[in-house]
Design a protein around this motif. Structure first.
Motif, PDB file in Angstrom:
ATOM      1  N   GLY A  84       0.948  -1.109   0.062  1.00  0.00           N
ATOM      2  CA  GLY A  84      -0.022  -0.184   0.041  1.00  0.00           C
ATOM      3  C   GLY A  84       0.896   1.329  -0.002  1.00  0.00           C
ATOM      4  N   PRO A  85       0.038   2.311   0.054  1.00  0.00           N
ATOM      5  CA  PRO A  85       0.998   3.648   0.200  1.00  0.00           C
ATOM      6  C   PRO A  85       1.771   3.894   1.418  1.00  0.00           C
ATOM      7  N   PRO A  86       2.455   4.665   1.673  1.00  0.00           N
ATOM      8  CA  PRO A  86       3.166   4.980   2.803  1.00  0.00           C
ATOM      9  C   PRO A  86       2.260   5.042   3.965  1.00  0.00           C
ATOM     10  N   VAL A  87       2.534   4.626   5.174  1.00  0.00           N
ATOM     11  CA  VAL A  87       1.920   4.756   6.503  1.00  0.00           C
ATOM     12  C   VAL A  87       2.872   5.589   7.385  1.00  0.00           C
ATOM     13  N   PHE A 128      11.045   6.927  17.421  1.00  0.00           N
ATOM     14  CA  PHE A 128      12.577   7.030  17.311  1.00  0.00           C
ATOM     15  C   PHE A 128      13.445   5.729  17.246  1.00  0.00           C
ATOM     16  N   ALA A 129      12.666   4.643  17.511  1.00  0.00           N
ATOM     17  CA  ALA A 129      13.513   3.405  17.351  1.00  0.00           C
ATOM     18  C   ALA A 129      13.559   3.096  15.762  1.00  0.00           C
ATOM     19  N   ALA A 130      12.734   3.599  15.045  1.00  0.00           N
ATOM     20  CA  ALA A 130      12.591   3.155  13.513  1.00  0.00           C
ATOM     21  C   ALA A 130      13.526   4.314  12.999  1.00  0.00           C
ATOM     22  N   HIS A 131      13.842   5.332  13.472  1.00  0.00           N
ATOM     23  CA  HIS A 131      14.779   6.657  13.017  1.00  0.00           C
ATOM     24  C   HIS A 131      16.102   6.100  13.413  1.00  0.00           C
ATOM     25  N   TYR A 170      10.939   0.073   3.988  1.00  0.00           N
ATOM     26  CA  TYR A 170      11.991   1.120   3.937  1.00  0.00           C
ATOM     27  C   TYR A 170      11.190   2.493   4.150  1.00  0.00           C
ATOM     28  N   LEU A 171      12.152   3.646   4.309  1.00  0.00           N
ATOM     29  CA  LEU A 171      11.690   4.875   4.564  1.00  0.00           C
ATOM     30  C   LEU A 171      11.586   5.616   3.138  1.00  0.00           C
ATOM     31  N   PRO A 172      10.619   6.137   2.834  1.00  0.00           N
ATOM     32  CA  PRO A 172      10.596   6.949   1.469  1.00  0.00           C
ATOM     33  C   PRO A 172      11.358   8.351   1.904  1.00  0.00           C
ATOM     34  N   PRO A 173      11.565   9.122   0.760  1.00  0.00           N
ATOM     35  CA  PRO A 173      12.170  10.664   1.087  1.00  0.00           C
ATOM     36  C   PRO A 173      10.929  11.285   2.177  1.00  0.00           C
ATOM     37  N   GLN A 174      11.558  12.019   3.077  1.00  0.00           N
ATOM     38  CA  GLN A 174      10.773  12.681   4.036  1.00  0.00           C
ATOM     39  C   GLN A 174      11.796  13.571   4.921  1.00  0.00           C
ATOM     40  N   ASP A 175      11.113  14.130   5.700  1.00  0.00           N
ATOM     41  CA  ASP A 175      12.149  15.049   6.682  1.00  0.00           C
ATOM     42  C   ASP A 175      12.027  14.233   8.094  1.00  0.00           C
ATOM     43  N   THR A 176      12.857  13.687   8.355  1.00  0.00           N
ATOM     44  CA  THR A 176      13.138  12.845   9.865  1.00  0.00           C
ATOM     45  C   THR A 176      14.023  13.697  10.629  1.00  0.00           C
ATOM     46  N   GLY A 177      13.982  15.070  10.511  1.00  0.00           N
ATOM     47  CA  GLY A 177      14.440  15.951  11.374  1.00  0.00           C
ATOM     48  C   GLY A 177      13.851  16.007  12.699  1.00  0.00           C
ATOM     49  N   ILE A 178      14.517  16.242  13.816  1.00  0.00           N
ATOM     50  CA  ILE A 178      13.904  16.133  15.236  1.00  0.00           C
ATOM     51  C   ILE A 178      14.242  17.751  15.822  1.00  0.00           C
ATOM     52  N   ASP A 179      13.283  18.365  15.811  1.00  0.00           N
ATOM     53  CA  ASP A 179      13.191  19.761  16.428  1.00  0.00           C
ATOM     54  C   ASP A 179      13.218  19.652  17.845  1.00  0.00           C
ATOM     55  N   LEU A 204       9.441  14.933  18.039  1.00  0.00           N
ATOM     56  CA  LEU A 204       9.208  14.007  17.237  1.00  0.00           C
ATOM     57  C   LEU A 204       9.918  14.158  15.948  1.00  0.00           C
ATOM     58  N   PRO A 205      10.269  13.162  14.910  1.00  0.00           N
ATOM     59  CA  PRO A 205      10.433  13.292  13.667  1.00  0.00           C
ATOM     60  C   PRO A 205       9.359  14.058  12.919  1.00  0.00           C
ATOM     61  N   ARG A 206       9.725  14.981  12.070  1.00  0.00           N
ATOM     62  CA  ARG A 206       8.908  15.962  11.571  1.00  0.00           C
ATOM     63  C   ARG A 206       7.580  15.362  10.696  1.00  0.00           C
ATOM     64  N   ASP A 207       8.041  14.280  10.083  1.00  0.00           N
ATOM     65  CA  ASP A 207       7.276  13.453   9.102  1.00  0.00           C
ATOM     66  C   ASP A 207       6.564  12.226   9.546  1.00  0.00           C
ATOM     67  N   ARG A 208       6.792  12.242  11.238  1.00  0.00           N
ATOM     68  CA  ARG A 208       6.201  11.166  11.952  1.00  0.00           C
ATOM     69  C   ARG A 208       6.817   9.475  11.337  1.00  0.00           C
ATOM     70  N   ILE A 209       7.793   9.714  10.775  1.00  0.00           N
ATOM     71  CA  ILE A 209       8.304   8.437  10.316  1.00  0.00           C
ATOM     72  C   ILE A 209       7.651   7.417   9.114  1.00  0.00           C
ATOM     73  N   GLN A 210       7.291   8.125   7.855  1.00  0.00           N
ATOM     74  CA  GLN A 210       6.758   7.338   7.004  1.00  0.00           C
ATOM     75  C   GLN A 210       7.301   6.026   6.589  1.00  0.00           C
ATOM     76  N   LEU A 211       6.511   4.883   6.334  1.00  0.00           N
ATOM     77  CA  LEU A 211       7.281   3.788   6.118  1.00  0.00           C
ATOM     78  C   LEU A 211       6.565   3.099   4.887  1.00  0.00           C
ATOM     79  N   VAL A 212       7.123   2.278   4.142  1.00  0.00           N
ATOM     80  CA  VAL A 212       6.723   1.474   3.070  1.00  0.00           C
ATOM     81  C   VAL A 212       6.820   0.166   3.109  1.00  0.00           C
ATOM     82  N   VAL A 213       5.931  -0.869   3.157  1.00  0.00           N
ATOM     83  CA  VAL A 213       6.158  -2.075   3.292  1.00  0.00           C
ATOM     84  C   VAL A 213       5.969  -2.678   1.653  1.00  0.00           C
TER      85      VAL A 213
END
Length: 420
Positions: free
Chosen positions: A122-125, A242-245, A375-384, A391-400
């Protein structure tokens, strides 16, 4: 500096505020003012011992009303001290520090597996949001709270809002207030109905029938305490993100966890709790005149324990800004070293009694994530770090992918990490 109120600076600088303040004070106790009150910031294992030392501080008068009304709930165990706190705390230790947490971890693992099948092809979650829903479903079932799927998803969303809105003023806070009202109302009705039934072994029943001063808790206060089990459990979603990051940043960790190394998995879980930002600091009010490291702390002073600073203190953790689970291999963790969920004895003090549950639950989620090809598609994983909670800015988008392979571990993969 000591005469300037730092309340606005806390809001603007977040996790960096207290470490910076202590650095400017030479690394020792840092005097300031917060919320119009004299305050002192302290850090280190000896500071944690002072902070949790019996008779030094009280919590209920140190909690800002905003935190009470959004995060903890009025009348909850965090607002109590002394004998009242010990009696109420016993309810939580009986529920959160026994073998029952293994069942919660098992439920979360099963729910993760079902969710991962839906993600496949499916699409990224957003892993953060999906993890919250997974955990909400598991903890509601474990507690015995009768909610359907839609209600469990609402519970996840509301608990995330309570945590997300406690340290700010604005839309996030408004959502936190609304979420707490809705869940306290819903759960208080459930508690009232459960009281008409015989007592059972579920946490819901234990809270509903808990007696203090010869009477059961007011239904709303009982709902607050039930949420004080459910909300921090759902908040583990922050740690899952954070663990996924960490797995994405340093892939070697995923491979080693996938190999079935339980000791390393537990070390990884502890390093996630140490390395990533969650609790910035904790507060208590001095109940008597005292001293810390030779500095006088008059009665009434707000004492702030720098949690983020201690978890990155080079005197406690060599190379503290390196993510290294190996630091926990073969190491006994002292009661006042890793204070991600407080310090001292959770059975008698203010350390979170759900820490074992957090470790077991996060370990299960980490194992499942390591097993799953993704895998993690292109996204903003920065943490402010100015945002609390971070929290990582894009909340960790993930594709299976559709044909992703699951790499099962040993039969012990759902076992709580402490082996209980």
């Amino acid at each position: 500096m000591a005469d300037l109120d730092q309340t606005l600076a806390v809001a603007l600088k977040g996790y960096a505020w207290l470490p910076d303040l202590r650095r400017r004070a030479g690394g020792g106790p840092a005097r300031t003012r917060v919320l119009g009150r004299p305050a002192v910031g302290i850090c280190g294992p000896s500071a944690a011992q002072f902070f949790y030392g019996p008779g030094n501080l009280e919590r209920h008068s140190a909690l800002p009303e905003l935190v009470t009304q959004t995060l903890f709930g009025a009348g909850g165990v965090q607002t109590l001290d002394g004998a009242a706190h010990r009696h109420r705390k016993a309810l939580f230790t009986s529920l959160l520090m026994d073998d029952g947490i293994d069942r919660l971890a098992e439920l979360a693992g099963e729910t993760f597996d079902s969710a991962a099948e839906r993600w496949r092809g499916g699409p990224p979650v957003r892993l953060f949001d999906e993890s919250a829903r997974i955990i909400a479903s598991a903890v509601a079932r474990w507690c015995g709270v009768p909610l359907d799927g839609r209600e469990r998803n609402a519970l996840a969303r509301h608990c995330l809002s309570m945590v997300d809105g406690f340290a700010t003023v604005g839309p996030r806070t408004a959502r936190a207030f609304a979420a707490r009202r809705l869940e306290e109302h819903r759960l208080s009705k459930i508690i009232s109905s459960v009281r008409a039934e015989p007592r059972s072994a579920t946490p819901l029943s234990a809270v509903a029938h808990h007696v203090e001063d010869g009477a059961e808790l007011d239904p709303r206060v009982a709902a607050v305490e039930l949420l004080n089990i459910i909300r921090p459990t759902i908040a583990v979603a922050w740690l899952v993100a954070f663990a996924a990051h960490a797995m994405d940043m340093w892939p070697r960790h995923q491979a080693r966890i996938r190999s079935g190394d339980d000791e390393y998995t537990e070390a990884f879980v502890h390093e996630v709790r140490r390395f990533y930002p969650f609790t910035p600091f904790l507060g208590g009010r001095a109940v008597r005149d005292g001293f810390f490291q030779g500095e006088p702390i008059p009665a009434g002073t707000l004492v702030l324990l720098d949690v983020y600073g201690q978890n990155h203190d080079p005197e406690v953790w060599p190379e503290p800004y390196a993510f290294s689970p190996e630091r926990f291999l073969g190491r006994d963790i002292g009661d006042f070293d890793l204070i991600a969920q407080g310090g001292g004895d959770p059975r008698t003090g203010h350390r979170c009694p759900g820490e074992r549950l957090t470790v077991a639950l996060l370990g299960t989620m980490v194992r499942r994530l390591a097993e799953l090809d993704h895998y993690l598609p292109p996204q903003d994983t920065g943490i402010d770090l100015s945002r609390v909670p971070a929290l990582p800015r894009d909340r960790i988008q993930l594709v299976v992918p559709e044909h992703a392979v699951t790499h099962p571990l040993s039969a012990s993969r759902s076992r709580a990490l402490d082996g209980s």
